[in-house]
Structures are given as C-alpha cells and as structure tokens.
Scaffold this motif. Structure first.
Motif, PDB file in Angstrom:
ATOM      1  N   ARG A  36      43.904  16.797  70.201  1.00 43.70           N
ATOM      2  CA  ARG A  36      44.045  16.687  68.739  1.00 43.70           C
ATOM      3  C   ARG A  36      45.298  17.402  68.233  1.00 43.70           C
ATOM      4  O   ARG A  36      45.870  17.008  67.228  1.00 43.70           O
ATOM      5  CB  ARG A  36      42.797  17.231  68.039  1.00 43.70           C
ATOM      6  N   PHE A  37      45.694  18.446  68.929  1.00 47.39           N
ATOM      7  CA  PHE A  37      46.896  19.184  68.549  1.00 47.39           C
ATOM      8  C   PHE A  37      48.131  18.281  68.593  1.00 47.39           C
ATOM      9  O   PHE A  37      49.068  18.457  67.814  1.00 47.39           O
ATOM     10  CB  PHE A  37      47.083  20.392  69.489  1.00 47.39           C
ATOM     11  N   TRP A  38      48.132  17.329  69.518  1.00 48.51           N
ATOM     12  CA  TRP A  38      49.293  16.470  69.729  1.00 48.51           C
ATOM     13  C   TRP A  38      49.258  15.190  68.896  1.00 48.51           C
ATOM     14  O   TRP A  38      50.187  14.376  68.978  1.00 48.51           O
ATOM     15  CB  TRP A  38      49.411  16.127  71.211  1.00 48.51           C
ATOM     16  N   ILE A  39      48.235  14.976  68.083  1.00 45.38           N
ATOM     17  CA  ILE A  39      48.144  13.747  67.276  1.00 45.38           C
ATOM     18  C   ILE A  39      49.394  13.510  66.429  1.00 45.38           C
ATOM     19  O   ILE A  39      49.904  12.381  66.402  1.00 45.38           O
ATOM     20  CB  ILE A  39      46.847  13.725  66.432  1.00 45.38           C
ATOM     21  N   PRO A  40      49.949  14.528  65.751  1.00 43.42           N
ATOM     22  CA  PRO A  40      51.198  14.251  65.003  1.00 43.42           C
ATOM     23  C   PRO A  40      52.332  13.731  65.887  1.00 43.42           C
ATOM     24  O   PRO A  40      53.081  12.849  65.473  1.00 43.42           O
ATOM     25  CB  PRO A  40      51.552  15.608  64.392  1.00 43.42           C
ATOM     26  N   LEU A  41      52.441  14.255  67.101  1.00 43.36           N
ATOM     27  CA  LEU A  41      53.471  13.767  68.023  1.00 43.36           C
ATOM     28  C   LEU A  41      53.189  12.325  68.429  1.00 43.36           C
ATOM     29  O   LEU A  41      54.106  11.492  68.452  1.00 43.36           O
ATOM     30  CB  LEU A  41      53.557  14.655  69.269  1.00 43.36           C
ATOM     31  N   TYR A  42      51.939  12.003  68.742  1.00 43.27           N
ATOM     32  CA  TYR A  42      51.587  10.630  69.108  1.00 43.27           C
ATOM     33  C   TYR A  42      51.900   9.668  67.962  1.00 43.27           C
ATOM     34  O   TYR A  42      52.448   8.586  68.187  1.00 43.27           O
ATOM     35  CB  TYR A  42      50.108  10.515  69.472  1.00 43.27           C
ATOM     36  N   ILE A  43      51.558  10.067  66.743  1.00 43.61           N
ATOM     37  CA  ILE A  43      51.834   9.224  65.569  1.00 43.61           C
ATOM     38  C   ILE A  43      53.343   9.040  65.405  1.00 43.61           C
ATOM     39  O   ILE A  43      53.824   7.933  65.136  1.00 43.61           O
ATOM     40  CB  ILE A  43      51.188   9.809  64.305  1.00 43.61           C
ATOM     41  N   PHE A  44      54.095  10.123  65.569  1.00 40.56           N
ATOM     42  CA  PHE A  44      55.555  10.026  65.471  1.00 40.56           C
ATOM     43  C   PHE A  44      56.114   9.053  66.504  1.00 40.56           C
ATOM     44  O   PHE A  44      56.959   8.210  66.187  1.00 40.56           O
ATOM     45  CB  PHE A  44      56.207  11.404  65.636  1.00 40.56           C
ATOM     46  N   ILE A  45      55.665   9.175  67.750  1.00 39.27           N
ATOM     47  CA  ILE A  45      56.164   8.293  68.817  1.00 39.27           C
ATOM     48  C   ILE A  45      55.873   6.832  68.470  1.00 39.27           C
ATOM     49  O   ILE A  45      56.753   5.968  68.552  1.00 39.27           O
ATOM     50  CB  ILE A  45      55.560   8.670  70.182  1.00 39.27           C
ATOM     51  N   ILE A  46      54.640   6.548  68.063  1.00 40.41           N
ATOM     52  CA  ILE A  46      54.260   5.177  67.714  1.00 40.41           C
ATOM     53  C   ILE A  46      55.107   4.659  66.555  1.00 40.41           C
ATOM     54  O   ILE A  46      55.679   3.564  66.631  1.00 40.41           O
ATOM     55  CB  ILE A  46      52.755   5.095  67.388  1.00 40.41           C
TER      56      ILE A  46
END
Length: 188
Positions: A36-46
């Motif tokens: 969950r900590f990395w969700i902003p990074l995943y959203i950014f990548i997408i």
C-alpha cells in the motif's frame, strides 16, 4: 540446503535484523515492504506510461501486470510450495532471537515473493526504458533492493530468500521485457 550455507544465511540474517537496528530503519522498513505504501508510485507509473504512450502504453502496463502476475504466481504458488522453507520467525534455532517488526506471515519463506515481484517490475521497466532514460536503472534497482532488504530487516525472510526472489524476478522481468520490445520497435 547445505549446513554451512544455512549457518551463513542465519548469520547474515542476524546481522541485518540486529546489528543494523536503529530507530530510522525501525520506522521506514515496515513501510517499504508494505504494498500500500507504493500505491502512489504504481499510479504514477500507470498514468505516466498511458499519458506518454497511449495505446502502446496500455499494452506496456498490461505486459507489466502480466510480468508481476507470473513472478508472483511462480514464487508464491510454485516454488514456495515445492521448497517449503520455514520463515525465520518459525525457525526453532533462531525464532526466539528475532526482532520482529511485522507479523510473521502465513506462508513459506523461499523465495521472497516481495523480492520476486519488485525485481520483475524493476527489471522490466529498466529494460524497456533504459534507452530513453539511462537513470531508470539506478532508481528501479534501488527500489527493488530496498523492498528486499526490508524483508530481512523486519524478520520475515532470510537473505537467501530475497536473493533467490531477486534472481527469479530478474529472469521473469527480462523475459517479458524482451517479449514486449520484440513487438514494439520504439522501445527496441
């Protein structure tokens, strides 16, 4: 596993779990291993990939998701059930000496699925984007290494577990990056 390798693995685990112990790592490492900590990074990548590459970006994200799915399934459902190595927190020899910073976990230890998944993602992204942005190697590998290190630091994996997970993830990430680049010449 040969006894000398098991002893070395336990020693390295103890070194990371105990000797590297400090309040900063105690606060940060449990976060780094939390998806969950990395969700902003995943959203950014997408968003970044789809915004910049449109339909090809959608295919890239689909391939990235497939990469993670294969790495996750391969490590968690195939290799772990075949090897059946107990987590350090369940190892009768060292369990009482572990500094547990997160709950032990329910599954087996070898290989680390966190390491497999994050190395698969990082290697895939690095191989796809390295020609355009050479610095992507540093950041993606650092990301995967931090997640892997955190697994040992918090007490849920041995160093051999995360090393094997990293190697498996690297293999899967490389395979899917090669397949993606084969059909998308702009990334070749």
């Amino acid at each position: 596993m040969p006894d000398f390798l098991l002893q070395l693995d336990r020693h390295c685990f103890y070194l990371i779990n105990h000797n590297f112990s400090n309040p900063v790592f105690d606060a940060i490492m449990p976060l780094l291993r939390n998806l969950r900590f990395w969700i902003p990074l995943y959203i950014f990548i997408i968003a970044f990939v789809i915004w910049n590459y449109k339909n090809t970006g959608v295919r890239l994200i689909f391939t990235l998701l497939l990469t993670v799915g294969v790495a996750d399934y391969g490590s968690a459902s195939v290799i772990k059930t075949w090897v059946q190595r107990s987590r350090p927190c369940r190892d009768e020899v060292i369990a009482t000496t572990i500094i547990s910073r997160v709950p032990c976990g329910t599954g087996y230890s070898f290989p680390s699925t966190h390491a497999s998944d994050h190395f698969a993602m990082s290697i895939f992204l690095a191989l796809v984007f390295y020609r355009k942005w050479r610095w992507v190697w540093f950041w993606t590998i650092l990301w995967a290494m931090l997640v892997s290190f955190a697994q040992v630091y918090v007490g849920v994996h041995y160093p051999v577990d995360v090393t094997a997970g990293a190697l498996f993830g690297t293999l899967i990430g490389t395979l899917f990056a090669w397949l993606f680049k084969k059909y998308h010449s702009q990334f070749a």
